[in-house]
Design an enzyme around this catalytic site. Structure first.
Site, PDB file in Angstrom:
ATOM      1  N   HIS A 223      -4.401  67.179 -20.301  1.00 27.38           N
ATOM      2  CA  HIS A 223      -5.035  67.759 -19.122  1.00 27.38           C
ATOM      3  C   HIS A 223      -6.466  68.005 -18.707  1.00 27.38           C
ATOM      4  O   HIS A 223      -6.862  68.529 -17.839  1.00 27.38           O
ATOM      5  CB  HIS A 223      -4.270  69.196 -18.875  1.00 27.38           C
ATOM      6  CG  HIS A 223      -4.109  69.661 -17.362  1.00 27.38           C
ATOM      7  ND1 HIS A 223      -4.642  70.893 -17.123  1.00 27.38           N
ATOM      8  CD2 HIS A 223      -3.551  69.173 -16.432  1.00 27.38           C
ATOM      9  CE1 HIS A 223      -4.383  71.243 -15.985  1.00 27.38           C
ATOM     10  NE2 HIS A 223      -3.654  70.120 -15.265  1.00 27.38           N
ATOM     11  N   LYS A 225     -10.428  67.329 -17.966  1.00 28.62           N
ATOM     12  CA  LYS A 225     -11.312  66.544 -17.146  1.00 28.62           C
ATOM     13  C   LYS A 225     -12.475  66.527 -17.789  1.00 28.62           C
ATOM     14  O   LYS A 225     -13.377  67.741 -17.733  1.00 28.62           O
ATOM     15  CB  LYS A 225     -11.210  67.112 -15.821  1.00 28.62           C
ATOM     16  CG  LYS A 225      -9.711  67.235 -15.125  1.00 28.62           C
ATOM     17  CD  LYS A 225      -8.959  68.285 -15.464  1.00 28.62           C
ATOM     18  CE  LYS A 225      -7.953  68.085 -14.570  1.00 28.62           C
ATOM     19  NZ  LYS A 225      -6.938  69.225 -14.797  1.00 28.62           N
ATOM     20  N   ASP A 230     -24.742  59.281 -19.942  1.00 26.78           N
ATOM     21  CA  ASP A 230     -25.901  59.151 -20.935  1.00 26.78           C
ATOM     22  C   ASP A 230     -26.114  60.103 -21.965  1.00 26.78           C
ATOM     23  O   ASP A 230     -27.232  60.448 -22.559  1.00 26.78           O
ATOM     24  CB  ASP A 230     -27.302  59.115 -20.207  1.00 26.78           C
ATOM     25  CG  ASP A 230     -27.291  57.661 -19.335  1.00 26.78           C
ATOM     26  OD1 ASP A 230     -26.495  56.497 -19.779  1.00 26.78           O
ATOM     27  OD2 ASP A 230     -28.044  57.305 -18.311  1.00 26.78           O
ATOM     28  N   HIS A 397      -6.412  75.652  -6.877  1.00 25.84           N
ATOM     29  CA  HIS A 397      -6.100  75.071  -7.898  1.00 25.84           C
ATOM     30  C   HIS A 397      -7.172  75.307  -9.314  1.00 25.84           C
ATOM     31  O   HIS A 397      -7.085  74.942 -10.350  1.00 25.84           O
ATOM     32  CB  HIS A 397      -6.261  73.432  -7.768  1.00 25.84           C
ATOM     33  CG  HIS A 397      -5.823  72.458  -9.021  1.00 25.84           C
ATOM     34  ND1 HIS A 397      -6.485  71.970  -9.658  1.00 25.84           N
ATOM     35  CD2 HIS A 397      -4.459  72.203  -9.606  1.00 25.84           C
ATOM     36  CE1 HIS A 397      -5.819  71.358 -10.605  1.00 25.84           C
ATOM     37  NE2 HIS A 397      -4.532  71.377 -10.616  1.00 25.84           N
ATOM     38  N   LYS A 399      -9.351  77.020 -12.031  1.00 23.48           N
ATOM     39  CA  LYS A 399      -9.012  77.854 -13.251  1.00 23.48           C
ATOM     40  C   LYS A 399     -10.457  78.523 -13.696  1.00 23.48           C
ATOM     41  O   LYS A 399     -11.125  77.851 -14.338  1.00 23.48           O
ATOM     42  CB  LYS A 399      -8.552  76.966 -14.422  1.00 23.48           C
ATOM     43  CG  LYS A 399      -7.265  76.024 -13.914  1.00 23.48           C
ATOM     44  CD  LYS A 399      -7.818  74.653 -13.347  1.00 23.48           C
ATOM     45  CE  LYS A 399      -6.724  73.581 -13.444  1.00 23.48           C
ATOM     46  NZ  LYS A 399      -5.434  74.015 -12.785  1.00 23.48           N
ATOM     47  N   ASP A 404     -16.658  91.066 -16.801  1.00 24.77           N
ATOM     48  CA  ASP A 404     -17.689  91.865 -16.847  1.00 24.77           C
ATOM     49  C   ASP A 404     -18.871  91.525 -15.796  1.00 24.77           C
ATOM     50  O   ASP A 404     -18.466  90.735 -15.038  1.00 24.77           O
ATOM     51  CB  ASP A 404     -18.156  92.392 -18.094  1.00 24.77           C
ATOM     52  CG  ASP A 404     -17.198  93.390 -18.955  1.00 24.77           C
ATOM     53  OD1 ASP A 404     -16.293  93.898 -18.075  1.00 24.77           O
ATOM     54  OD2 ASP A 404     -17.106  93.530 -20.137  1.00 24.77           O
TER      55      ASP A 404
END
Length: 479
Positions: A223, A225, A230, A397, A399, A404
């Site tokens: 899952h 990404k 470079d 979608h 996450k 704090d």
């Protein structure tokens, strides 16, 4: 055999029940949590006609052979990478240990496989246009290598923009490596892949096991990404490659998601994570690049990788540790909310400590069974004192975790059992008050566009809907 024998179907049913009993015992012995084991074992015992095939496809979550092979591959990869004088960031690691805010996360130095490193620069990327605008610009400026990893790549407008750009850079001599998940990108046509290969792009599918058997072991999905250009710039977050992530596909549009651009020593950790998955798929290492020098100032970052081959349940433990570290507030956004007992208890304890605990969830479902289970868990959280909101403009979608005034985490991990124990996930932990202020402003705007769930709402839910939610929750450990 006489198929007309009146006892024939009795023998068949008895044999199916025998198989179901064996599968139930297997589930009790191998599934990683008691809730998941029970969720599989009960229907396998009583209705094996409907559950044997799903268990073959979705079960077997311990998958010992795969986990052993994955761990061996990781050892081989680290041995190969050891000769490259990798991780030359002693000063950055020493500086990170002096952070008071990071010290609150006492388990993180040992929980994470990567070190916490100082002297990084981070930029918040809100939604698809900003995210892919930054990623595509970085790709255009690439001179040596491009590493790309996504769970989903679609052959649509955005996917073809990426394809065209990669072909242009490959023609210029840039080394390009693309990794996609075979399950998440099941709809990606072979012609799309062949065009990239013919143009000089190295592209591979991540699969838990080679060959036809992978079709029946689809629980473990990559899952993550990642984009690295470079060895200088890295990108991590919740977006995949598809028009829906640009907010172009109703009824989920507009799509709400978040990514991060990072420059600094932690980009080497992103490359190492990519190399680990690439090595699993190819048994080869991609080229890894380090800049001659790192920025002299910046923020503390730690890359947290997690997956089913970990010695412990890293992703779940990360959420528990982050929630326990909160003294004033912990705000979490996730498209799915199916917590395990440890995370639920951590949220409840935070409320009892007087912490401002908030969850931001979608108001529109993309998976109805998961949404139903999430709804019941959301009502439980509200009863425990957690403030739960549903984002209304479109599908949520992103996450994101905010603890704090200093600690944030952004990446691919959802607040659910699949991310906790089954998927390969990636979160970027950042310790910096200025960046946390930016995340706070972003989430404050999101909460302003959301509706808070009340206790009264849970009481007013129709009994039939409640029954559906409870059935969904019953099977939630295996979703």
């Amino acid at each position: 055999m006489d198929y007309h024998d009146p006892y024939f179907f009795g023998y068949v049913l008895g044999f199916i029940h025998l198989l179901g009993t064996g599968a139930a015992i297997h589930a009790l012995l191998t599934v990683r949590t008691s809730q998941g084991a029970i969720a599989w074992a009960m229907p396998l015992l009583f209705i094996p006609y409907f559950t044997l095939l799903p268990y073959l496809i979705f079960g077997r979550s311990s998958f010992d052979a795969y986990i052993k092979a994955r761990r061996e591959a990781n050892k081989e990869m680290r041995a190969a990478i050891g000769s490259l004088n990798w991780r030359p960031w002693i000063e950055e690691a020493v500086a990170a240990r002096r952070s008071d805010a990071y010290a609150a996360l006492r388990a993180m130095p040992r929980l994470g496989n990567m070190p916490a490193l100082a002297n990084n620069k981070v930029r918040l990327l809100i939604n698809g246009e900003e995210t892919f605008g930054a990623i595509f610009q970085a790709i255009r400026e690439a001179k040596q290598t491009i590493l790309i990893q996504f769970f989903i790549i679609h052959d649509d407008n955005l996917g073809r923009q990426l394809q065209t750009l990669l072909l242009e850079k490959a023609a210029q001599g840039v080394a390009i490596f693309v990794l996609y998940d075979r399950i998440g990108s099941h709809a990606l046509p072979g012609a799309y892949i062949d065009t990239l290969r013919d143009g000089g792009v190295q592209i591979k599918a991540f699969a838990t096991r080679g060959g036809w058997l992978n079709r029946f072991q689809i629980n473990f999905r990559n899952h993550r990404k990642i984009v690295v250009v470079d060895g200088l710039k890295g990108y991590i977050g919740g977006h995949n490659v598809g028009d829906e992530y640009m907010g172009l596909k109703p009824p989920l549009a507009p799509w709400r998601d978040t990514h991060v651009e990072v420059i600094g020593p932690v980009v080497a950790c992103l490359q190492e994570s990519f190399a680990e998955d690439w090595f699993w798929a190819t048994r080869e290492l991609p080229p890894l690049s380090l800049p001659d020098e790192f920025p002299e100032d910046g923020v503390l970052c730690q890359l947290l990788t997690s997956g089913p081959a970990d010695a412990q349940e890293t992703c779940s433990l990360f959420f528990v540790e982050a929630i326990h570290a909160a003294e004033e507030r912990v705000w979490i956004t996730s498209p799915y909310f199916i917590p395990d007992e440890a995370v639920s208890a951590a949220l409840t304890l935070a409320v009892l400590r007087g912490v401002d605990v908030r969850l931001l969830l979608p108001s529109r479902p993309d998976h109805y069974v998961v949404y139903a289970a999430s709804s019941l868990y959301a009502f439980d959280a509200v009863r425990a004192g957690v403030r739960v909101f549903r984002y209304e403009p479109g599908f949520l979608h992103q996450k994101v975790v905010l603890v704090d005034n200093d600690i944030t985490a952004i990446g691919s991990a959802n607040l659910d059992n699949r991310s906790f124990r089954l998927n390969f996930e990636l979160m970027l932990l950042t310790v910096d008050s200025d960046f946390s202020s930016q995340v706070e402003a972003m989430l404050t705007a999101d909460f302003a566009a959301a509706r808070e769930i009340s206790l009264q709402e849970s009481h007013e839910t129709r009994r039939l809907h409640q029954l559906g939610m409870r059935v969904a929750r019953l099977i939630s450990p295996i979703l």
